[in-house]
Design a protein around this motif. Structure first.
Motif, PDB file in Angstrom:
ATOM      1  N   ARG A   1      -0.477  -1.408   9.258  1.00  0.00           N
ATOM      2  CA  ARG A   1       0.914  -0.814   9.647  1.00  0.00           C
ATOM      3  C   ARG A   1       2.052  -0.841   8.760  1.00  0.00           C
ATOM      4  O   ARG A   1       2.956   0.241   8.610  1.00  0.00           O
ATOM      5  N   ILE A   2       2.054  -1.699   7.449  1.00  0.00           N
ATOM      6  CA  ILE A   2       2.876  -1.723   6.438  1.00  0.00           C
ATOM      7  C   ILE A   2       2.752  -0.425   5.541  1.00  0.00           C
ATOM      8  O   ILE A   2       3.511   0.518   5.207  1.00  0.00           O
ATOM      9  N   ARG A   3       1.463  -0.135   5.500  1.00  0.00           N
ATOM     10  CA  ARG A   3       1.018   1.222   4.698  1.00  0.00           C
ATOM     11  C   ARG A   3       1.586   2.436   5.302  1.00  0.00           C
ATOM     12  O   ARG A   3       2.093   3.391   4.822  1.00  0.00           O
TER      13      ARG A   3
ATOM     14  N   GLY B   1      -2.413   8.131   3.639  1.00  0.00           N
ATOM     15  CA  GLY B   1      -2.806   8.491   2.449  1.00  0.00           C
ATOM     16  C   GLY B   1      -1.630   8.648   1.630  1.00  0.00           C
ATOM     17  O   GLY B   1      -1.950   9.351   0.533  1.00  0.00           O
ATOM     18  N   GLY B   2      -0.342   8.353   1.676  1.00  0.00           N
ATOM     19  CA  GLY B   2       0.809   8.184   0.835  1.00  0.00           C
ATOM     20  C   GLY B   2       1.467   9.528   1.040  1.00  0.00           C
ATOM     21  O   GLY B   2       2.328   9.791   0.546  1.00  0.00           O
TER      22      GLY B   2
ATOM     23  N   GLY C   1      -3.142  12.826   8.215  1.00  0.00           N
ATOM     24  CA  GLY C   1      -3.813  12.860   7.044  1.00  0.00           C
ATOM     25  C   GLY C   1      -5.294  12.298   7.097  1.00  0.00           C
ATOM     26  O   GLY C   1      -5.459  11.570   8.395  1.00  0.00           O
ATOM     27  N   ALA C   2      -6.113  12.506   6.365  1.00  0.00           N
ATOM     28  CA  ALA C   2      -7.789  12.026   6.544  1.00  0.00           C
ATOM     29  C   ALA C   2      -7.760  10.371   6.414  1.00  0.00           C
ATOM     30  O   ALA C   2      -7.001   9.823   5.581  1.00  0.00           O
ATOM     31  N   HIS C   3      -8.147   9.990   7.844  1.00  0.00           N
ATOM     32  CA  HIS C   3      -8.309   8.472   7.800  1.00  0.00           C
ATOM     33  C   HIS C   3      -9.420   8.006   8.839  1.00  0.00           C
ATOM     34  O   HIS C   3     -10.011   8.962   9.314  1.00  0.00           O
TER      35      HIS C   3
END
Length: 366
Positions: A331-333, A104-105, A210-212
């Motif tokens: 994966r990129i994120r 989530g960044g 984080g939430a995912h």
């Protein structure tokens, strides 16, 4: 469908209600046993998406060896761990330092090692899909040669469990037992992590991860004795999933949600950092579909189709039916450092030098 939040709530707002249990040994029993399993699992898939699994047949000594090996790796000197730095791998395999992965960044306060199916580099040409660059070998630390045989043995066992679960899930959805086999048979993705969460005296936030939602088919999580996993319910509330000896925590992933138009739940979940002075270890395993595949829409029985909720995709992180495309996007994120090192042409169209480097399908020293 109820709106989900992107962040977990504070500990005060978390319920201690336990998730349901499923006994996988019923799959190998009588016809009555199998019918009981199928009925229980159908309800779990629709109502929960998370459950405790017992009767899985993984030897306790192998589970102990895997956790011990994880602790031994993370106790290695920093330079020994950085020998397999994930930035060296275009395949997103290897060691990530604390705070080096994003969800989530935001930074996740854990260190980890990512492994997947042990395989050769894919042949890369000018027209090869970008996701094929993620095909290749794992990295293994020279300072700990015992890690590879322990992890690959454990990986094979949880792969067996996950495939048996998919057979049971197919039956629960009114399908033939082998309905999901075409998705993984050619090259099942065997993504496994060993993870260490430091205490809050070290971490800079409560976000262990984080939430995912998980992006694969099924996840099999091994926890040590320390709590930390949180699962979000459909009404937005959170429940704990504390470790219970002899069980795994299992959850269904977005590929099953996509394949069933939302009848199967892929629940949002997160992990909080442990209290100060406490370290938590976990080993999540994610069985995914072969990367060259596409996720079909399963023709569910009318009574299941009638209550399917649709796919709850995040507009900022859309789901694709192309498995390889989904994997690379995820994966990129999560690892922008690896993306910059090996996928510059995808995140910056003018990065011609980076594009040329990725097409050598080697592991670069970055």
């Amino acid at each position: 469908m109820l709106q989900r939040t992107n962040e977990f709530t504070s500990a005060e707002a978390v319920s201690t209600s336990q998730l349901p249990f499923l006994d996988l040994s019923l799959l190998y029993g009588s016809q009555e046993d199998r019918q009981q399993l199928v009925g229980e699992l159908r309800e779990i898939l629709f109502d929960h998406g998370f459950f405790y699994l017992r009767g899985h047949g993984v030897r306790p000594d192998l589970i102990s060896q895997a956790l011990t090996a994880s602790r031994m790796f993370f106790a290695l000197p920093r330079e020994a761990k950085l020998e397999i730095d994930i930035v060296k791998s275009a395949q997103f395999r290897g060691y990530t330092r604390i705070g080096g992965e994003l969800t989530g960044g935001r930074q996740d306060w854990r260190e980890q090692v990512d492994f997947d199916r042990e395989e050769d580099f894919a042949e890369i040409g000018p027209d090869t899909p970008a996701w094929k660059r993620t095909i290749g070998p794992n990295q293994w630390p020279s300072a700990m040669p015992s890690l590879k045989p322990i992890i690959t043995t454990y990986q094979a066992e949880v792969t067996r469990v996950a495939i048996d679960l998919l057979k049971a899930i197919a039956l629960a959805l009114g399908q033939p037992e082998g309905a999901f086999e075409p998705l993984y048979k050619s090259a099942p993705r065997q993504h496994l992590k060993i993870v260490r969460y430091p205490g809050r005296d070290v971490a800079r936030s409560e976000q262990g991860v984080g939430a995912h939602k998980d992006g694969g088919l099924v996840t099999i999580l091994l926890q040590d004795s320390t709590e930390g996993l949180r699962v979000q319910r459909q009404d937005g509330s959170w429940v704990e999933a504390p470790p219970i000896p002899g069980t795994f925590v299992v959850n269904t992933g977005e590929l099953l949600e996509l394949a069933t138009d939302g009848f199967v739940r892929a629940d949002v979940h997160a992990a909080v950092t442990p209290p100060s002075g406490i370290v938590r270890y976990s080993i999540p395993f994610f069985l995914g579909a072969s990367h060259e595949g596409h996720i079909p829409l399963i023709d569910l029985p009318p009574e299941l189709k009638a209550v399917a909720r649709g796919v709850s995709s995040d507009p900022a992180n859309p789901l694709f039916r192309s498995v390889g495309e989904n994997h690379l996007k995820s994966r990129i994120r999560s690892h922008p450092d690896v993306a910059r090192a090996h996928y510059g042409d995808l995140i910056d169209p003018d990065a011609a030098t980076s594009a040329k480097a990725t097409q050598t399908h080697g592991v670069n020293d970055v």
